[in-house]
Write an enzyme that holds these catalytic residues in place. Structure first.
Site, mmCIF file in Angstrom:
data_model
loop_
_atom_site.group_PDB
_atom_site.id
_atom_site.type_symbol
_atom_site.label_atom_id
_atom_site.label_comp_id
_atom_site.label_asym_id
_atom_site.label_seq_id
_atom_site.Cartn_x
_atom_site.Cartn_y
_atom_site.Cartn_z
ATOM 1 N N VAL A 88 0.822 -1.219 0.000
ATOM 2 C CA VAL A 88 0.000 0.000 0.000
ATOM 3 C C VAL A 88 0.857 1.272 0.000
ATOM 4 C CG1 VAL A 88 -1.928 -1.153 1.189
ATOM 5 C CG2 VAL A 88 -0.349 0.259 2.494
ATOM 6 N N ASN B 269 -6.372 -0.859 6.894
ATOM 7 C CA ASN B 269 -5.769 -1.416 8.110
ATOM 8 C C ASN B 269 -4.238 -1.466 8.067
ATOM 9 O OD1 ASN B 269 -5.653 -3.403 10.546
ATOM 10 N ND2 ASN B 269 -4.628 -4.477 8.874
ATOM 11 N N SER C 284 -4.937 5.403 15.756
ATOM 12 C CA SER C 284 -4.359 4.832 16.972
ATOM 13 C C SER C 284 -4.550 5.807 18.126
ATOM 14 C CB SER C 284 -2.857 4.601 16.773
ATOM 15 O OG SER C 284 -2.236 4.343 18.005
ATOM 16 N N TYR D 21 5.267 7.801 14.089
ATOM 17 C CA TYR D 21 4.039 6.990 14.064
ATOM 18 C C TYR D 21 2.837 7.838 14.495
ATOM 19 C CZ TYR D 21 0.879 3.080 15.215
ATOM 20 O OH TYR D 21 -0.187 2.206 15.285
ATOM 21 N N ALA D 22 3.012 8.606 15.580
ATOM 22 C CA ALA D 22 1.917 9.458 16.073
ATOM 23 C C ALA D 22 1.481 10.450 15.006
ATOM 24 C CB ALA D 22 2.359 10.198 17.337
ATOM 25 N N LYS E 145 -0.558 8.687 12.391
ATOM 26 C CA LYS E 145 -1.891 8.255 12.848
ATOM 27 C C LYS E 145 -2.784 9.461 13.160
ATOM 28 C CE LYS E 145 -1.465 3.886 12.286
ATOM 29 N NZ LYS E 145 -2.335 3.147 11.367
ATOM 30 N N ILE F 299 -3.111 -3.478 21.659
ATOM 31 C CA ILE F 299 -3.743 -4.689 21.145
ATOM 32 C C ILE F 299 -2.688 -5.758 20.893
ATOM 33 C CG2 ILE F 299 -5.322 -5.586 19.356
ATOM 34 C CD1 ILE F 299 -6.445 -3.189 21.018
HETATM 35 P P1 NAD Z 1 0.507 -6.125 12.457
HETATM 36 O O1 NAD Z 1 1.905 -5.653 12.274
HETATM 37 O O2 NAD Z 1 0.252 -7.406 13.133
HETATM 38 O O3 NAD Z 1 -0.250 -6.168 11.048
HETATM 39 C C1 NAD Z 1 -0.089 -5.183 10.092
HETATM 40 C C2 NAD Z 1 -0.392 -5.802 8.748
HETATM 41 O O4 NAD Z 1 -0.173 -4.810 7.736
HETATM 42 C C3 NAD Z 1 0.558 -6.960 8.420
HETATM 43 O O5 NAD Z 1 -0.181 -7.999 7.812
HETATM 44 C C4 NAD Z 1 1.552 -6.355 7.447
HETATM 45 O O6 NAD Z 1 2.093 -7.278 6.524
HETATM 46 C C5 NAD Z 1 0.659 -5.362 6.739
HETATM 47 N N1 NAD Z 1 1.421 -4.305 6.099
HETATM 48 C C6 NAD Z 1 2.401 -3.552 6.628
HETATM 49 N N2 NAD Z 1 2.892 -2.721 5.696
HETATM 50 C C7 NAD Z 1 2.197 -2.959 4.562
HETATM 51 C C8 NAD Z 1 2.244 -2.432 3.273
HETATM 52 N N3 NAD Z 1 3.124 -1.490 2.953
HETATM 53 N N4 NAD Z 1 1.390 -2.904 2.333
HETATM 54 C C9 NAD Z 1 0.504 -3.883 2.632
HETATM 55 N N5 NAD Z 1 0.411 -4.422 3.853
HETATM 56 C C10 NAD Z 1 1.253 -3.977 4.806
HETATM 57 O O7 NAD Z 1 -0.224 -4.933 13.196
HETATM 58 P P2 NAD Z 1 -1.714 -4.745 13.763
HETATM 59 O O8 NAD Z 1 -1.571 -4.516 15.208
HETATM 60 O O9 NAD Z 1 -2.625 -5.798 13.291
HETATM 61 O O10 NAD Z 1 -2.040 -3.337 13.093
HETATM 62 C C11 NAD Z 1 -3.111 -3.102 12.207
HETATM 63 C C12 NAD Z 1 -3.417 -1.609 12.199
HETATM 64 O O11 NAD Z 1 -3.860 -1.212 13.508
HETATM 65 C C13 NAD Z 1 -2.195 -0.739 11.882
HETATM 66 O O12 NAD Z 1 -2.589 0.333 11.059
HETATM 67 C C14 NAD Z 1 -1.774 -0.229 13.251
HETATM 68 O O13 NAD Z 1 -1.077 0.983 13.176
HETATM 69 C C15 NAD Z 1 -3.106 -0.108 13.955
HETATM 70 N N6 NAD Z 1 -2.991 -0.111 15.411
HETATM 71 C C16 NAD Z 1 -2.527 -1.205 16.084
HETATM 72 C C17 NAD Z 1 -2.429 -1.158 17.487
HETATM 73 C C18 NAD Z 1 -1.930 -2.302 18.321
HETATM 74 O O14 NAD Z 1 -1.812 -2.142 19.546
HETATM 75 N N7 NAD Z 1 -1.646 -3.465 17.754
HETATM 76 C C19 NAD Z 1 -2.804 0.004 18.165
HETATM 77 C C20 NAD Z 1 -3.264 1.087 17.437
HETATM 78 C C21 NAD Z 1 -3.362 1.023 16.071
#
Ligand code: NAD
Length: 252
Positions: free
Chosen positions: A69, A95, A147, A160-161, A164, A193
């Site tokens: 993406v 996502n 986030s 990151y902040a 987001k 999470i």
């Molecule tokens: P994760 O790292 O487990 O999953 C992220 C997914 O995105 C992975 O499958 C990865 O391969 C994919 N990805 C990363 N870069 C990509 C790219 N350039 N093109 C296509 N796919 C790509 O993380 P997660 O915790 O499942 O995060 C999902 C979303 O939720 C993210 O946007 C993250 O910032 C947000 N988020 C997560 C948390 C947390 O605590 N886990 C908190 C706040 C926000």
């Protein structure tokens, strides 16, 4: 009469959906009958496996699009493929996201550019292409993953902040622009999470964060997927431009 969650006949595209929150969201939407278009970044085998799992477990159709993406050409191809096969799109879950922590003095230009390219430019371009399809049916729901860090900040997470927080601005502006076309745009701001993204944190940061959660547990990907289902379904037909914190009371 079908349930109010019912997504039969809907096409949903979830970016970054082979693991974590994206995978949980894809399954939650599939459970309600949506046809799912998954997106994986680099492993065709894992993507194929996930597509097969959705088809086998949820008795709905699924497809997989491999691509980054952060690459505008790849995004264009996603939507050419979705249009070719389905001629429509009802739900987009932006996502995919990356997080690389650094104190201000250590932040490199490459880190800033990559993070914003994936977390912000990717979201905007996906919305641009998705709405071209959604406009045809004068309906749709876009769900962007922001986030808690984008709303309230965190030491060591300036880049990151910033990315987001940008997702919030992007969501609010798109909601204003697209409401007239009956396309809803909302964001979810998860707290802490349990996914691969936070498992990379040093143990002391992990414990420290856990102590701030009033509900006394780390969130699960399914906790976030339930909010995705709310925004994707008719439960939220009159809801747009909202940023929903799903964080176990981290901020109360
Ligand atoms: P994760 O790292 O487990 O999953 C992220 C997914 O995105 C992975 O499958 C990865 O391969 C994919 N990805 C990363 N870069 C990509 C790219 N350039 N093109 C296509 N796919 C790509 O993380 P997660 O915790 O499942 O995060 C999902 C979303 O939720 C993210 O946007 C993250 O910032 C947000 N988020 C997560 C948390 C947390 O605590 N886990 C908190 C706040 C926000």
């Amino acid at each position: 009469m079908g349930s109010i969650f019912n997504l039969e006949g809907k096409i949903a595209f979830v970016t970054g959906s082979t693991r974590g929150i994206g995978w949980a969201s894809a399954q939650m939407l599939a459970q309600q009958g949506a046809t799912i278009v998954l997106n994986g970044l680099s492993s065709p085998d894992l993507l194929r496996q996930r597509v097969d799992e959705i088809r086998a477990i949820h008795d709905t159709d699924a497809d997989g699009l491999l691509g980054d993406v952060g690459n505008p050409a790849a995004i264009k191809e996603f939507y050419a493929a979705i249009f070719k096969k389905y001629k429509r799109l009802d739900i987009l879950v932006n996502n995919a996201g990356i997080m690389e922590d650094n104190l201000l003095g250590m932040i490199g230009l490459q880190n800033i550019e990559k993070t914003f390219r994936v977390n912000v430019t990717g979201v905007i371009l996906n919305m641009q292409y998705a709405t071209r399809l959604m406009e045809r049916s004068q309906s749709g729901s876009i769900i962007n993953l922001s986030s808690i860090i984008g709303r309230f900040g965190n030491a060591g997470q300036i880049v990151y902040a910033g990315s987001k927080a940008a997702v919030i601005g992007v969501t609010l502006s798109a909601a204003k622009e697209l409401a007239v076309k009956n396309i809803r745009v909302n964001a979810i701001a998860p707290g802490f999470i349990d996914t691969d993204m936070v498992r990379q944190l040093p143990l002391n940061r992990y414990d420290e964060t856990l102590q701030r959660i009033k509900m006394n547990r780390i969130g699960t990907a399914e906790d976030i997927a339930k909010a995705v289902l709310f925004f994707a379904s008719d439960l939220s037909l009159y809801v747009t431009g909202q940023i929903l914190g799903v964080d176990g009371g981290m901020l109360i």
